[in-house]
Design a protein around this motif. Sequence first.
Motif, mmCIF file in Angstrom:
data_model
loop_
_atom_site.group_PDB
_atom_site.id
_atom_site.type_symbol
_atom_site.label_atom_id
_atom_site.label_comp_id
_atom_site.label_asym_id
_atom_site.label_seq_id
_atom_site.Cartn_x
_atom_site.Cartn_y
_atom_site.Cartn_z
ATOM 1 N N VAL A 1 30.882 32.112 43.208
ATOM 2 C CA VAL A 1 32.004 32.195 42.272
ATOM 3 C C VAL A 1 31.702 33.296 41.272
ATOM 4 C CG1 VAL A 1 33.352 30.989 40.511
ATOM 5 C CG2 VAL A 1 32.581 29.755 42.546
ATOM 6 N N PHE A 2 32.677 34.167 41.047
ATOM 7 C CA PHE A 2 32.490 35.281 40.121
ATOM 8 C C PHE A 2 33.834 35.695 39.542
ATOM 9 C CE2 PHE A 2 32.853 36.855 44.451
ATOM 10 C CZ PHE A 2 33.849 37.816 44.361
ATOM 11 N N GLN A 3 33.760 36.482 38.465
ATOM 12 C CA GLN A 3 34.975 36.976 37.824
ATOM 13 C C GLN A 3 35.578 38.089 38.678
ATOM 14 O OE1 GLN A 3 34.685 37.790 33.639
ATOM 15 N NE2 GLN A 3 36.638 38.891 33.602
ATOM 16 N N ALA A 4 36.846 37.959 38.973
ATOM 17 C CA ALA A 4 37.549 38.944 39.788
ATOM 18 C C ALA A 4 37.889 40.172 38.957
ATOM 19 C CB ALA A 4 38.833 38.343 40.361
ATOM 20 N N CYS A 5 38.075 41.284 39.661
ATOM 21 C CA CYS A 5 38.499 42.527 39.029
ATOM 22 C C CYS A 5 39.512 43.190 39.956
ATOM 23 C CB CYS A 5 37.307 43.434 38.739
ATOM 24 S SG CYS A 5 36.397 43.935 40.192
ATOM 25 N N LEU A 6 39.955 44.362 39.585
ATOM 26 C CA LEU A 6 41.015 45.049 40.317
ATOM 27 C C LEU A 6 40.699 45.203 41.800
ATOM 28 C CD1 LEU A 6 43.799 46.213 39.875
ATOM 29 C CD2 LEU A 6 42.744 48.401 39.297
ATOM 30 N N GLU A 7 39.443 45.324 42.159
ATOM 31 C CA GLU A 7 39.097 45.480 43.572
ATOM 32 C C GLU A 7 39.437 44.227 44.394
ATOM 33 O OE1 GLU A 7 34.627 44.724 45.070
ATOM 34 O OE2 GLU A 7 34.721 45.948 43.269
ATOM 35 N N LEU B 1 42.284 42.579 43.993
ATOM 36 C CA LEU B 1 43.727 42.401 43.801
ATOM 37 C C LEU B 1 44.423 41.807 45.019
ATOM 38 C CD1 LEU B 1 46.327 42.775 42.142
ATOM 39 C CD2 LEU B 1 46.429 45.127 43.018
ATOM 40 N N GLU B 2 44.183 42.331 46.193
ATOM 41 C CA GLU B 2 44.904 41.855 47.383
ATOM 42 C C GLU B 2 44.614 40.396 47.676
ATOM 43 O OE1 GLU B 2 47.468 43.269 48.975
ATOM 44 O OE2 GLU B 2 47.231 44.775 47.411
ATOM 45 N N ALA B 3 43.347 40.037 47.683
ATOM 46 C CA ALA B 3 42.976 38.659 48.004
ATOM 47 C C ALA B 3 43.507 37.683 46.954
ATOM 48 C CB ALA B 3 41.466 38.538 48.125
ATOM 49 N N VAL B 4 43.366 38.042 45.681
ATOM 50 C CA VAL B 4 43.851 37.159 44.610
ATOM 51 C C VAL B 4 45.373 37.042 44.668
ATOM 52 C CG1 VAL B 4 44.018 36.816 42.107
ATOM 53 C CG2 VAL B 4 41.871 37.598 43.118
ATOM 54 N N GLN C 1 48.125 42.307 39.097
ATOM 55 C CA GLN C 1 47.674 43.655 38.720
ATOM 56 C C GLN C 1 47.858 43.880 37.217
ATOM 57 O OE1 GLN C 1 49.820 46.923 40.583
ATOM 58 N NE2 GLN C 1 47.944 48.137 40.575
ATOM 59 N N GLU C 2 48.969 43.408 36.677
ATOM 60 C CA GLU C 2 49.224 43.536 35.241
ATOM 61 C C GLU C 2 48.200 42.741 34.425
ATOM 62 O OE1 GLU C 2 52.878 42.512 32.268
ATOM 63 O OE2 GLU C 2 53.389 43.418 34.197
ATOM 64 N N ARG C 3 47.807 41.563 34.912
ATOM 65 C CA ARG C 3 46.782 40.776 34.205
ATOM 66 C C ARG C 3 45.474 41.555 34.154
ATOM 67 N NH1 ARG C 3 50.913 39.147 34.090
ATOM 68 N NH2 ARG C 3 50.668 40.233 32.127
ATOM 69 N N PHE C 4 45.103 42.170 35.285
ATOM 70 C CA PHE C 4 43.867 42.961 35.309
ATOM 71 C C PHE C 4 43.962 44.148 34.359
ATOM 72 C CE2 PHE C 4 43.012 41.390 39.845
ATOM 73 C CZ PHE C 4 42.019 40.519 39.447
ATOM 74 N N HIS C 5 45.072 44.869 34.412
ATOM 75 C CA HIS C 5 45.213 46.069 33.570
ATOM 76 C C HIS C 5 45.263 45.735 32.082
ATOM 77 C CE1 HIS C 5 45.374 49.102 36.611
ATOM 78 N NE2 HIS C 5 46.417 48.571 37.208
ATOM 79 N N SER D 1 34.164 32.804 46.749
ATOM 80 C CA SER D 1 34.025 33.603 47.958
ATOM 81 C C SER D 1 33.102 32.883 48.930
ATOM 82 C CB SER D 1 33.443 34.973 47.600
ATOM 83 O OG SER D 1 33.173 35.717 48.757
ATOM 84 N N ASP D 2 33.555 32.741 50.159
ATOM 85 C CA ASP D 2 32.771 32.116 51.214
ATOM 86 C C ASP D 2 32.443 33.185 52.250
ATOM 87 O OD1 ASP D 2 31.519 30.287 52.859
ATOM 88 O OD2 ASP D 2 33.383 29.494 53.690
ATOM 89 N N ASN D 3 31.196 33.635 52.253
ATOM 90 C CA ASN D 3 30.772 34.715 53.163
ATOM 91 C C ASN D 3 31.649 35.952 53.030
ATOM 92 O OD1 ASN D 3 28.558 33.314 54.345
ATOM 93 N ND2 ASN D 3 30.021 32.121 55.543
ATOM 94 N N GLY D 4 31.968 36.319 51.779
ATOM 95 C CA GLY D 4 32.733 37.531 51.521
ATOM 96 C C GLY D 4 34.240 37.367 51.556
ATOM 97 N N ARG D 5 34.732 36.186 51.936
ATOM 98 C CA ARG D 5 36.185 35.935 51.986
ATOM 99 C C ARG D 5 36.576 35.071 50.787
ATOM 100 N NH1 ARG D 5 40.020 32.296 54.340
ATOM 101 N NH2 ARG D 5 38.368 30.859 54.980
ATOM 102 N N ILE D 6 37.511 35.565 49.995
ATOM 103 C CA ILE D 6 37.956 34.833 48.803
ATOM 104 C C ILE D 6 38.869 33.689 49.239
ATOM 105 C CG2 ILE D 6 39.286 35.017 46.670
ATOM 106 C CD1 ILE D 6 38.079 37.823 46.345
#
Length: 146
Positions: A3-9, A11-14, A39-43, A53-58
């Motif tokens: 578990v980690f804080q998401a960022c713009l990278e 975006l698609e999965a979130v 995207q607006e929340r991130f910006h 993330s489970d083995n790299g998949r959110i």
Amino acid sequence: MEVFQACLEHLEAVSQLFDQYRVFYNSPSDLETARKFIQERFHKGDSIIFVASDNGRIVGFTQLYPSFSSVSMKRVWILNDLFVEPTCRNQGVAKLLLKTAEDFARQTEAIRISLATQISNVAAQSLYELLGYCKDEQFYHYSLKL
């Protein structure tokens, strides 16, 4: 599970999970608008999103919005969204997300995390109560639909 804080990278999965979350609450699917919203929340930096993330998949996320208590003059976090992919439920993902949100709230010296859930969402209520969340019995909460 990580578990980690998401960022713009992320975006698609979130955005995809956010769209599924909205559908769960009976809103029509609208992936493009969901993507723009996240995207607006991130910006703007006006929410904190944690992902599981489970083995790299959110596979799950929670979103916190900042607020304050005027009476205590302290920060409050509003846990507005929590969603785990149906195939990953009952595996402790939501619990990990909630624990991460709690740790973050403590680190930011918040006095509480507030959340709301549908009356019919008994599974979520059970988890919240298991983790120490208490149903508010001192205040009525109202909203004005605009």
